[in-house]
Design a protein around this motif. Structure first.
Motif, PDB file in Angstrom:
ATOM      1  N   UNK A 179       1.834  15.416  10.096  1.00 61.03           N
ATOM      2  CA  UNK A 179       0.783  14.423  10.231  1.00 61.03           C
ATOM      3  C   UNK A 179       1.000  13.312   9.211  1.00 61.03           C
ATOM      4  N   UNK A 180       0.965  12.080   9.707  1.00 57.44           N
ATOM      5  CA  UNK A 180       1.234  10.906   8.888  1.00 57.44           C
ATOM      6  C   UNK A 180       0.006  10.021   8.801  1.00 57.44           C
ATOM      7  N   UNK A 181      -0.225   9.500   7.627  1.00 60.13           N
ATOM      8  CA  UNK A 181      -1.221   8.468   7.402  1.00 60.13           C
ATOM      9  C   UNK A 181      -0.536   7.115   7.522  1.00 60.13           C
ATOM     10  N   UNK A 182      -1.240   6.135   8.077  1.00 55.46           N
ATOM     11  CA  UNK A 182      -0.669   4.803   8.250  1.00 55.46           C
ATOM     12  C   UNK A 182      -1.750   3.751   8.078  1.00 55.46           C
ATOM     13  N   UNK A 183      -1.314   2.512   7.875  1.00 58.84           N
ATOM     14  CA  UNK A 183      -2.257   1.430   7.652  1.00 58.84           C
ATOM     15  C   UNK A 183      -1.778   0.163   8.319  1.00 58.84           C
ATOM     16  N   UNK A 184      -2.730  -0.599   8.855  1.00 61.93           N
ATOM     17  CA  UNK A 184      -2.437  -1.937   9.368  1.00 61.93           C
ATOM     18  C   UNK A 184      -3.516  -2.881   8.856  1.00 61.93           C
TER      19      UNK A 184
ATOM     20  N   UNK B   5      -5.582  11.437   2.697  1.00 60.04           N
ATOM     21  CA  UNK B   5      -4.580  10.398   2.474  1.00 60.04           C
ATOM     22  C   UNK B   5      -5.088   9.519   1.340  1.00 60.04           C
ATOM     23  N   UNK B   6      -4.338   9.490   0.244  1.00 58.75           N
ATOM     24  CA  UNK B   6      -4.699   8.667  -0.905  1.00 58.75           C
ATOM     25  C   UNK B   6      -3.931   7.363  -0.839  1.00 58.75           C
ATOM     26  N   UNK B   7      -4.654   6.261  -0.910  1.00 56.91           N
ATOM     27  CA  UNK B   7      -4.046   4.938  -0.822  1.00 56.91           C
ATOM     28  C   UNK B   7      -4.073   4.251  -2.174  1.00 56.91           C
ATOM     29  N   UNK B   8      -3.025   3.555  -2.500  1.00 61.83           N
ATOM     30  CA  UNK B   8      -2.983   2.788  -3.733  1.00 61.83           C
ATOM     31  C   UNK B   8      -2.197   1.504  -3.477  1.00 61.83           C
ATOM     32  N   UNK B   9      -2.351   0.551  -4.363  1.00 60.49           N
ATOM     33  CA  UNK B   9      -1.639  -0.709  -4.199  1.00 60.49           C
ATOM     34  C   UNK B   9      -2.597  -1.806  -3.795  1.00 60.49           C
ATOM     35  N   UNK B  10      -2.381  -2.379  -2.630  1.00 59.13           N
ATOM     36  CA  UNK B  10      -3.218  -3.494  -2.164  1.00 59.13           C
ATOM     37  C   UNK B  10      -4.650  -3.021  -1.892  1.00 59.13           C
ATOM     38  N   UNK B  11      -5.589  -3.967  -1.799  1.00 58.36           N
ATOM     39  CA  UNK B  11      -6.982  -3.588  -1.541  1.00 58.36           C
ATOM     40  C   UNK B  11      -7.123  -2.733  -0.295  1.00 58.36           C
ATOM     41  N   UNK B  12      -7.591  -1.547  -0.489  1.00 60.94           N
ATOM     42  CA  UNK B  12      -7.705  -0.544   0.572  1.00 60.94           C
ATOM     43  C   UNK B  12      -8.650  -0.999   1.667  1.00 60.94           C
ATOM     44  N   UNK B  13      -9.706  -1.668   1.284  1.00 58.81           N
ATOM     45  CA  UNK B  13     -10.736  -2.005   2.258  1.00 58.81           C
ATOM     46  C   UNK B  13     -10.316  -3.091   3.240  1.00 58.81           C
ATOM     47  N   UNK B  14      -9.163  -3.678   3.061  1.00 60.88           N
ATOM     48  CA  UNK B  14      -8.667  -4.676   3.996  1.00 60.88           C
ATOM     49  C   UNK B  14      -7.817  -4.104   5.115  1.00 60.88           C
ATOM     50  N   UNK B  15      -7.694  -2.787   5.161  1.00 55.57           N
ATOM     51  CA  UNK B  15      -6.794  -2.152   6.113  1.00 55.57           C
ATOM     52  C   UNK B  15      -7.517  -1.182   7.031  1.00 55.57           C
ATOM     53  N   UNK B  16      -7.159  -1.234   8.298  1.00 56.64           N
ATOM     54  CA  UNK B  16      -7.516  -0.183   9.236  1.00 56.64           C
ATOM     55  C   UNK B  16      -6.560   0.973   8.997  1.00 56.64           C
ATOM     56  N   UNK B  17      -7.103   2.181   8.983  1.00 56.91           N
ATOM     57  CA  UNK B  17      -6.327   3.356   8.631  1.00 56.91           C
ATOM     58  C   UNK B  17      -6.206   4.292   9.813  1.00 56.91           C
ATOM     59  N   UNK B  18      -5.096   5.044   9.835  1.00 62.48           N
ATOM     60  CA  UNK B  18      -4.761   5.867  11.000  1.00 62.48           C
ATOM     61  C   UNK B  18      -4.177   7.206  10.574  1.00 62.48           C
TER      62      UNK B  18
ATOM     63  N   UNK C 100       0.846  -1.186   0.000  1.00 57.36           N
ATOM     64  CA  UNK C 100       0.000   0.000   0.000  1.00 57.36           C
ATOM     65  C   UNK C 100       0.880   1.234   0.000  1.00 57.36           C
ATOM     66  N   UNK C 101       0.609   2.126  -0.934  1.00 57.13           N
ATOM     67  CA  UNK C 101       1.299   3.411  -0.960  1.00 57.13           C
ATOM     68  C   UNK C 101       0.335   4.468  -0.428  1.00 57.13           C
ATOM     69  N   UNK C 102       0.848   5.314   0.453  1.00 55.20           N
ATOM     70  CA  UNK C 102       0.022   6.329   1.094  1.00 55.20           C
ATOM     71  C   UNK C 102       0.608   7.706   0.838  1.00 55.20           C
ATOM     72  N   UNK C 103      -0.233   8.633   0.397  1.00 53.05           N
ATOM     73  CA  UNK C 103       0.221   9.992   0.108  1.00 53.05           C
ATOM     74  C   UNK C 103      -0.724  10.976   0.778  1.00 53.05           C
ATOM     75  N   UNK C 104      -0.159  11.764   1.705  1.00 47.08           N
ATOM     76  CA  UNK C 104      -0.949  12.753   2.432  1.00 47.08           C
ATOM     77  C   UNK C 104      -0.950  14.098   1.718  1.00 47.08           C
ATOM     78  N   UNK C 105      -1.996  14.862   1.965  1.00 49.85           N
ATOM     79  CA  UNK C 105      -2.081  16.230   1.458  1.00 49.85           C
ATOM     80  C   UNK C 105      -3.012  17.023   2.351  1.00 49.85           C
ATOM     81  N   UNK C 106      -2.990  18.355   2.173  1.00 51.76           N
ATOM     82  CA  UNK C 106      -3.923  19.204   2.894  1.00 51.76           C
ATOM     83  C   UNK C 106      -3.338  19.998   4.037  1.00 51.76           C
ATOM     84  N   UNK C 107      -2.075  19.774   4.352  1.00 51.24           N
ATOM     85  CA  UNK C 107      -1.456  20.541   5.425  1.00 51.24           C
ATOM     86  C   UNK C 107      -1.244  21.994   5.028  1.00 51.24           C
TER      87      UNK C 107
END
Length: 123
Positions: free
Chosen positions: A93-98, A21-34, A1-8
């Motif tokens: 501010x960082x976007x993250x995924x698990x 936070x724009x996510x790309x790569x693996x299925x987004x809906x399988x991840x909890x986001x932070x 998963x690639x994560x790109x933040x914006x809006x600061x």
């Protein structure tokens, strides 16, 4: 998963910002986001999380009532709406995924991180 933040940006105390936070790569809906943040000279800290289903949202105490995390599964986006900003909210501010449908507040539990977006709140 690639994560790109914006809006600061630079805002005055009391103002609002919405981070994305724009996510790309693996299925987004399988991840909890932070969202995490790191202020100058301090360790990175947890801010908010939203489960993969979107059914549960969690916030650290110092942002409760001011920040709202949300996600758009169709667009693979995660948002952090920040209201009533304070100078102490100044940080990168960082976007993250698990993976999975449960929230973990630990930095070490994150599988993926974005590069961050800077929020500066002036008094």
């Amino acid at each position: 998963v690639q994560l790109v933040e914006s809006g600061g940006g630079l805002v005055q105390a009391g103002a609002s910002l919405r981070l994305s936070c724009a996510a790309s790569g693996r299925p987004f809906n399988g991840y909890t986001m932070y969202w995490f943040r790191q202020a100058p000279g301090k360790e990175r800290e947890y801010v908010a999380g939203i489960t993969s289903s979107g059914g549960w949202r969690d916030y650290v105490d110092f942002v409760k009532g001011r920040f709202t995390i949300s996600r758009d599964g169709a667009e693979n986006l995660v948002y952090l709406q920040m209201n009533s900003l304070k100078p102490e909210d100044t940080a990168v501010y960082y976007c993250a995924a698990s993976p999975g449908n449960f929230i973990q507040r630990r930095n070490s539990a994150m599988n993926y991180w974005g590069k961050g977006t800077l929020v500066t709140v002036s008094s």
